[in-house]
Design a protein around this motif. Structure first.
Motif, PDB file in Angstrom:
ATOM      1  N   LEU A 165      -3.996 -24.262 -24.451  1.00 57.16           N
ATOM      2  CA  LEU A 165      -4.871 -24.885 -23.460  1.00 57.16           C
ATOM      3  C   LEU A 165      -5.155 -26.317 -23.890  1.00 57.16           C
ATOM      4  N   VAL A 166      -5.091 -27.249 -22.934  1.00 54.22           N
ATOM      5  CA  VAL A 166      -5.470 -28.633 -23.189  1.00 54.22           C
ATOM      6  C   VAL A 166      -6.671 -28.938 -22.300  1.00 54.22           C
ATOM      7  N   ALA A 167      -7.670 -29.570 -22.881  1.00 57.52           N
ATOM      8  CA  ALA A 167      -8.913 -29.820 -22.155  1.00 57.52           C
ATOM      9  C   ALA A 167      -9.516 -31.145 -22.584  1.00 57.52           C
ATOM     10  N   THR A 168     -10.444 -31.623 -21.764  1.00 51.36           N
ATOM     11  CA  THR A 168     -11.210 -32.819 -22.121  1.00 51.36           C
ATOM     12  C   THR A 168     -12.688 -32.435 -22.225  1.00 51.36           C
ATOM     13  N   PHE A 169     -13.372 -33.089 -23.150  1.00 49.69           N
ATOM     14  CA  PHE A 169     -14.779 -32.807 -23.416  1.00 49.69           C
ATOM     15  C   PHE A 169     -15.538 -34.123 -23.548  1.00 49.69           C
ATOM     16  N   PRO A 170     -16.812 -34.163 -23.163  1.00 49.30           N
ATOM     17  CA  PRO A 170     -17.629 -35.335 -23.475  1.00 49.30           C
ATOM     18  C   PRO A 170     -17.622 -35.585 -24.980  1.00 49.30           C
ATOM     19  N   ASP A 171     -17.614 -36.844 -25.369  1.00 43.33           N
ATOM     20  CA  ASP A 171     -17.474 -37.204 -26.778  1.00 43.33           C
ATOM     21  C   ASP A 171     -18.584 -36.612 -27.641  1.00 43.33           C
ATOM     22  N   GLU A 172     -19.760 -36.440 -27.050  1.00 44.45           N
ATOM     23  CA  GLU A 172     -20.898 -35.958 -27.840  1.00 44.45           C
ATOM     24  C   GLU A 172     -20.907 -34.445 -28.029  1.00 44.45           C
ATOM     25  N   VAL A 173     -20.010 -33.727 -27.343  1.00 44.94           N
ATOM     26  CA  VAL A 173     -19.993 -32.270 -27.422  1.00 44.94           C
ATOM     27  C   VAL A 173     -19.344 -31.802 -28.717  1.00 44.94           C
ATOM     28  N   GLU A 174     -19.929 -30.792 -29.345  1.00 47.72           N
ATOM     29  CA  GLU A 174     -19.292 -30.144 -30.496  1.00 47.72           C
ATOM     30  C   GLU A 174     -18.241 -29.172 -29.977  1.00 47.72           C
ATOM     31  N   LEU A 175     -16.996 -29.378 -30.369  1.00 49.20           N
ATOM     32  CA  LEU A 175     -15.927 -28.533 -29.854  1.00 49.20           C
ATOM     33  C   LEU A 175     -16.082 -27.093 -30.341  1.00 49.20           C
ATOM     34  N   PRO A 176     -15.778 -26.122 -29.475  1.00 56.85           N
ATOM     35  CA  PRO A 176     -15.820 -24.727 -29.917  1.00 56.85           C
ATOM     36  C   PRO A 176     -14.777 -24.468 -31.000  1.00 56.85           C
ATOM     37  N   ALA A 177     -14.942 -23.377 -31.718  1.00 59.44           N
ATOM     38  CA  ALA A 177     -13.975 -22.995 -32.745  1.00 59.44           C
ATOM     39  C   ALA A 177     -12.591 -22.846 -32.121  1.00 59.44           C
ATOM     40  N   TRP A 180     -10.533 -25.334 -31.302  1.00 59.25           N
ATOM     41  CA  TRP A 180     -10.108 -26.532 -30.567  1.00 59.25           C
ATOM     42  C   TRP A 180      -9.906 -27.694 -31.528  1.00 59.25           C
ATOM     43  N   THR A 181      -8.816 -28.466 -31.324  1.00 60.51           N
ATOM     44  CA  THR A 181      -8.465 -29.600 -32.184  1.00 60.51           C
ATOM     45  C   THR A 181      -8.387 -30.873 -31.350  1.00 60.51           C
ATOM     46  N   THR A 182      -9.091 -31.896 -31.760  1.00 58.95           N
ATOM     47  CA  THR A 182      -9.060 -33.177 -31.043  1.00 58.95           C
ATOM     48  C   THR A 182      -7.720 -33.860 -31.251  1.00 58.95           C
ATOM     49  N   ILE A 183      -7.102 -34.297 -30.150  1.00 61.80           N
ATOM     50  CA  ILE A 183      -5.780 -34.934 -30.236  1.00 61.80           C
ATOM     51  C   ILE A 183      -5.697 -36.253 -29.479  1.00 61.80           C
ATOM     52  N   GLY A 184      -6.799 -36.712 -28.878  1.00 61.71           N
ATOM     53  CA  GLY A 184      -6.689 -37.960 -28.125  1.00 61.71           C
ATOM     54  C   GLY A 184      -7.978 -38.309 -27.406  1.00 61.71           C
ATOM     55  N   THR A 185      -7.874 -39.320 -26.555  1.00 63.82           N
ATOM     56  CA  THR A 185      -9.033 -39.839 -25.837  1.00 63.82           C
ATOM     57  C   THR A 185      -8.675 -40.104 -24.380  1.00 63.82           C
ATOM     58  N   VAL A 186      -9.719 -40.239 -23.581  1.00 65.47           N
ATOM     59  CA  VAL A 186      -9.577 -40.548 -22.156  1.00 65.47           C
ATOM     60  C   VAL A 186     -10.168 -41.925 -21.901  1.00 65.47           C
ATOM     61  N   SER A 187      -9.465 -42.739 -21.120  1.00 65.98           N
ATOM     62  CA  SER A 187      -9.969 -44.060 -20.761  1.00 65.98           C
ATOM     63  C   SER A 187      -9.736 -44.324 -19.280  1.00 65.98           C
ATOM     64  N   ALA A 188     -10.378 -45.370 -18.768  1.00 68.29           N
ATOM     65  CA  ALA A 188     -10.233 -45.726 -17.361  1.00 68.29           C
ATOM     66  C   ALA A 188      -8.867 -46.366 -17.119  1.00 68.29           C
ATOM     67  N   VAL A 189      -8.374 -46.210 -15.915  1.00 64.99           N
ATOM     68  CA  VAL A 189      -7.126 -46.859 -15.521  1.00 64.99           C
ATOM     69  C   VAL A 189      -7.418 -48.340 -15.277  1.00 64.99           C
ATOM     70  N   ALA A 214      -8.531 -32.323 -26.318  1.00 63.78           N
ATOM     71  CA  ALA A 214      -8.382 -31.329 -27.376  1.00 63.78           C
ATOM     72  C   ALA A 214      -7.440 -30.218 -26.923  1.00 63.78           C
ATOM     73  N   VAL A 215      -6.892 -29.510 -27.897  1.00 64.17           N
ATOM     74  CA  VAL A 215      -5.963 -28.404 -27.633  1.00 64.17           C
ATOM     75  C   VAL A 215      -6.416 -27.177 -28.409  1.00 64.17           C
ATOM     76  N   ALA A 216      -6.283 -26.016 -27.778  1.00 62.65           N
ATOM     77  CA  ALA A 216      -6.460 -24.725 -28.457  1.00 62.65           C
ATOM     78  C   ALA A 216      -5.155 -23.948 -28.333  1.00 62.65           C
ATOM     79  N   GLY A 217      -4.724 -23.324 -29.415  1.00 62.85           N
ATOM     80  CA  GLY A 217      -3.475 -22.581 -29.393  1.00 62.85           C
ATOM     81  C   GLY A 217      -2.380 -23.304 -30.161  1.00 62.85           C
ATOM     82  N   ARG A 218      -1.134 -22.851 -29.967  1.00 61.04           N
ATOM     83  CA  ARG A 218       0.003 -23.426 -30.680  1.00 61.04           C
ATOM     84  C   ARG A 218       0.823 -24.304 -29.747  1.00 61.04           C
TER      85      ARG A 218
END
Length: 347
Positions: A292-304, A306-315, A178-182
């Motif tokens: 700011l770009v950050a990763t969150f557990p999928d079950e977490v409700e993102l704070p105000a 923050w916009t979801t823009i992708g996913t994380v996977s194993a290499v 997710a990303v916060a900001g412009r």
């Protein structure tokens, strides 16, 4: 688009740093610098004393060089002060902390107007005052005889307020990105300035004075963010830092980025259309918005904010960590857009 008005004031030889002197300059700058709420000893002694309620200090440093990070004919002195402070304060926020103080090192030619440097200090103070932070010390020096550039080295201090620091190395498969900001606004404004114009003013202002989402950093930490960083070098480059340090793959969703950060009638779209470019290039590779770009557990409700823009996977076995956009490696995406993946020092 219209031509800009000059921002460099008429020089006054009697008010130059060489005439005012080091201690005269320091006195004038300190008068503009504000007061840090957690400083027991501020400017004027051999060192400042800043309280650390958490018991730990978050610290970071950025160097701004005239001609590379700012131009006096493009930005006012206050703009430069805001930008110098923001570059560091955003890094503090990206750790999940709240800024408490700045230390500033200055190197400049003797002919630099003292009034210009006072206004730089005012810009820094304005950027800091929302946290109760301020410049608490620093140093000044004449630059090399053959240099005409002003150099600012800014160190920021921050307090975690009991939080665990959010590192770049904690992203896990299954997290969301997710990303916060412009994103892309500063790069768009830079493209406008490079062509000798100063409108749309919203984009140019974003380059002159970035607006990091400071509160989003501590909010992300409180919500359980697993990794986070400031996007000073561009989204692809800085998401790449998270991927490399966490040993994961990050896949960004182009449609989510467009929906969240590209207004079809906004400044990025307008300027890109005028220049014959793709605004997505600025969103993906433009730096200095200090989002700011950050990763969150999928079950977490993102704070105000923050916009979801992708996913994380194993290499995958035999693969390497990195960033993709809709499954396409970041390097190839950037090449298709005619860009590098982000800012590279010494590149």
């Amino acid at each position: 688009m219209t031509r800009p008005r000059p921002l460099i004031p008429r020089p006054d030889a009697a008010d130059s740093v060489g005439v005012v002197g080091e201690f005269g300059l320091i006195a004038r700058v300190v008068a503009r610098s504000g007061t840090a709420a957690l400083a027991d000893v501020g400017p004027g002694d051999d060192a400042a004393v800043v309280r650390t309620p958490d018991g730990r200090v978050v610290a970071c440093t950025d160097v701004l060089v005239e001609g590379r990070h700012f131009r006096r004919d493009w930005s006012s002195a206050e703009d430069v002060g805001h930008k110098a402070a923001a570059a560091n304060l955003a890094d503090v926020a990206a750790m999940g902390a709240v800024p408490t103080a700045l230390l500033v090192g200055l190197a400049c030619p003797a002919g630099t107007p003292a009034a210009w440097l006072e206004d730089v200090a005012s810009g820094m103070a304005e950027e800091c005052e929302r946290f109760g932070a301020a410049v608490v010390g620093g140093d000044t020096s004449a630059s090399a005889p053959d240099s005409s550039a002003v150099v600012l080295s800014v160190t920021a201090l921050g307090d975690l307020q009991g939080r665990s620091p959010v590192l770049r190395s904690g992203a896990r498969p299954g997290d969301v990105v997710a990303v916060a900001g412009r994103l892309g606004w500063s790069a768009c404004g830079l493209a406008v300035l490079r062509r000798g114009f100063h409108s749309p003013i919203a984009a140019v202002s974003a380059h002159r004075r970035p607006t990091p989402p400071y509160a989003a950093g501590p909010a992300a930490a409180d919500a359980g963010a697993t990794s986070m960083c400031d996007t000073s070098d561009g989204l692809l480059a800085d998401a790449g830092h998270l991927a490399a340090d966490s040993d994961v793959l990050i896949d960004l969703d182009r449609a989510a980025l467009a929906a969240g950060f590209l207004d079809p009638v906004g400044p990025l779209a307008q300027v890109a259309a005028a220049l014959g470019g793709d605004p997505m290039a600025w969103v993906l590779t433009g730096g200095e918005d200090h989002a700011l770009v950050a990763t969150f557990p999928d079950e977490v409700e993102l704070p105000a904010g923050w916009t979801t823009i992708g996913t994380v996977s194993a290499v995958p076995a035999g693969g390497e960590p990195g960033v993709r956009v809709d499954g396409v490696p970041a390097v190839r995406v950037a090449e298709d857009l005619g860009e590098g993946t982000g800012h590279v020092h010494f590149g």
